[in-house]
Design a protein around this motif. Structure first.
Motif, PDB file in Angstrom:
ATOM      1  N   GLY A   5       0.820  -1.208   0.000  1.00  0.00           N
ATOM      2  CA  GLY A   5       0.000   0.000   0.000  1.00  0.00           C
ATOM      3  C   GLY A   5       0.849   1.251   0.000  1.00  0.00           C
ATOM      4  N   LYS A   6       1.929   1.236   0.795  1.00  0.00           N
ATOM      5  CA  LYS A   6       2.834   2.390   0.832  1.00  0.00           C
ATOM      6  C   LYS A   6       3.533   2.577  -0.511  1.00  0.00           C
ATOM      7  CE  LYS A   6       3.826   2.120   5.757  1.00  0.00           C
ATOM      8  NZ  LYS A   6       4.870   1.810   6.764  1.00  0.00           N
ATOM      9  N   ILE A   7       3.898   1.467  -1.149  1.00  0.00           N
ATOM     10  CA  ILE A   7       4.554   1.564  -2.455  1.00  0.00           C
ATOM     11  C   ILE A   7       3.614   2.193  -3.475  1.00  0.00           C
ATOM     12  CG2 ILE A   7       5.392   0.176  -4.401  1.00  0.00           C
ATOM     13  CD1 ILE A   7       6.596  -1.741  -2.289  1.00  0.00           C
ATOM     14  N   PHE A   8       2.346   1.762  -3.489  1.00  0.00           N
ATOM     15  CA  PHE A   8       1.401   2.335  -4.451  1.00  0.00           C
ATOM     16  C   PHE A   8       1.093   3.792  -4.139  1.00  0.00           C
ATOM     17  CE2 PHE A   8       0.559  -1.875  -6.124  1.00  0.00           C
ATOM     18  CZ  PHE A   8       0.300  -1.590  -7.450  1.00  0.00           C
ATOM     19  N   MET A   9       1.038   4.168  -2.869  1.00  0.00           N
ATOM     20  CA  MET A   9       0.811   5.575  -2.541  1.00  0.00           C
ATOM     21  C   MET A   9       2.008   6.424  -2.953  1.00  0.00           C
ATOM     22  SD  MET A   9      -2.136   6.096  -1.638  1.00  0.00           S
ATOM     23  CE  MET A   9      -3.493   5.975  -0.541  1.00  0.00           C
ATOM     24  N   GLY A  10       3.208   5.883  -2.795  1.00  0.00           N
ATOM     25  CA  GLY A  10       4.401   6.590  -3.275  1.00  0.00           C
ATOM     26  C   GLY A  10       4.396   6.727  -4.780  1.00  0.00           C
ATOM     27  N   LEU A  47      -5.836   5.638 -10.216  1.00  0.00           N
ATOM     28  CA  LEU A  47      -5.772   4.184 -10.068  1.00  0.00           C
ATOM     29  C   LEU A  47      -4.759   3.770  -9.012  1.00  0.00           C
ATOM     30  CD1 LEU A  47      -6.064   3.059 -13.776  1.00  0.00           C
ATOM     31  CD2 LEU A  47      -7.771   2.822 -11.988  1.00  0.00           C
ATOM     32  N   CYS A  48      -3.613   4.435  -8.965  1.00  0.00           N
ATOM     33  CA  CYS A  48      -2.617   4.126  -7.929  1.00  0.00           C
ATOM     34  C   CYS A  48      -3.159   4.427  -6.534  1.00  0.00           C
ATOM     35  CB  CYS A  48      -1.335   4.906  -8.180  1.00  0.00           C
ATOM     36  SG  CYS A  48      -0.394   4.340  -9.590  1.00  0.00           S
ATOM     37  N   VAL A  49      -3.904   5.518  -6.403  1.00  0.00           N
ATOM     38  CA  VAL A  49      -4.504   5.845  -5.106  1.00  0.00           C
ATOM     39  C   VAL A  49      -5.539   4.795  -4.720  1.00  0.00           C
ATOM     40  CG1 VAL A  49      -5.987   7.508  -3.903  1.00  0.00           C
ATOM     41  CG2 VAL A  49      -4.046   8.307  -5.219  1.00  0.00           C
ATOM     42  N   PHE A  50      -6.372   4.353  -5.663  1.00  0.00           N
ATOM     43  CA  PHE A  50      -7.371   3.318  -5.373  1.00  0.00           C
ATOM     44  C   PHE A  50      -6.707   2.044  -4.877  1.00  0.00           C
ATOM     45  CE2 PHE A  50     -10.468   5.162  -8.716  1.00  0.00           C
ATOM     46  CZ  PHE A  50     -10.953   6.062  -7.794  1.00  0.00           C
ATOM     47  N   ILE A  51      -5.680   1.592  -5.582  1.00  0.00           N
ATOM     48  CA  ILE A  51      -5.009   0.349  -5.200  1.00  0.00           C
ATOM     49  C   ILE A  51      -4.294   0.517  -3.867  1.00  0.00           C
ATOM     50  CG2 ILE A  51      -3.190  -1.277  -5.849  1.00  0.00           C
ATOM     51  CD1 ILE A  51      -3.962  -0.700  -8.777  1.00  0.00           C
TER      52      ILE A  51
END
Length: 138
Positions: A5-10, A47-51
């Motif tokens: 989750g942190k990777i996708f938020m980054g 999309l990155c925020v959703f994931i």
């Protein structure tokens, strides 16, 4: 899951910065911002925020996995990963129906008369796959 989750938020933060930079860089005084690339980057950000949100939210409800433990070994993540359906013909039905639906956009909307029933049959078959037939739970 918390780390993913942190990777996708980054990644979402990076894509947002790139969308802003791209929008400013391609700005033309006569035409304004270049719409296609800026919109694509904005949608990639969403999309990155959703994931990332989903993975972070799910990490709070499930046990901590080996990927979240910095001192974990590779063998700690071994074992059963969950239940996966055995052979199924339903995805093929959905793929054929989806292909016909997209062909309907190209060749004519009349193809949707054949594609929608195929999609509905495939969807109901996949959802209720374990309520009938050889895979029925007893």
């Amino acid at each position: 899951m918390k780390e993913q989750g942190k990777i996708f938020m980054g990644l979402a933060a990076f894509v947002l910065v790139m969308a802003i930079v791209y929008g400013v860089w391609t700005m033309n005084s006569d035409l304004g911002i270049e719409a296609a690339g800026t919109t694509a980057l904005a949608l990639a950000f969403a999309l990155c925020v959703f994931i990332g949100f989903y993975l972070g939210f799910t990490a709070k409800r499930v046990d901590t996995g080996a990927g979240d433990n910095p001192e974990a070994e590779v063998a700690d993540d071994a074992g059963e990963l969950g239940f996966f359906a055995p052979h199924s013909w339903q995805p093929l039905s959905l793929a054929i129906g989806g292909a016909l639906a997209f062909l309907g956009v190209i060749f004519g909307w009349w193809l949707l008369y054949w594609s929608i029933p195929i999609i509905v049959i495939g969807l109901f078959g996949w959802v209720f796959e374990f309520y009938r037939g050889e895979n029925q739970n007893q």
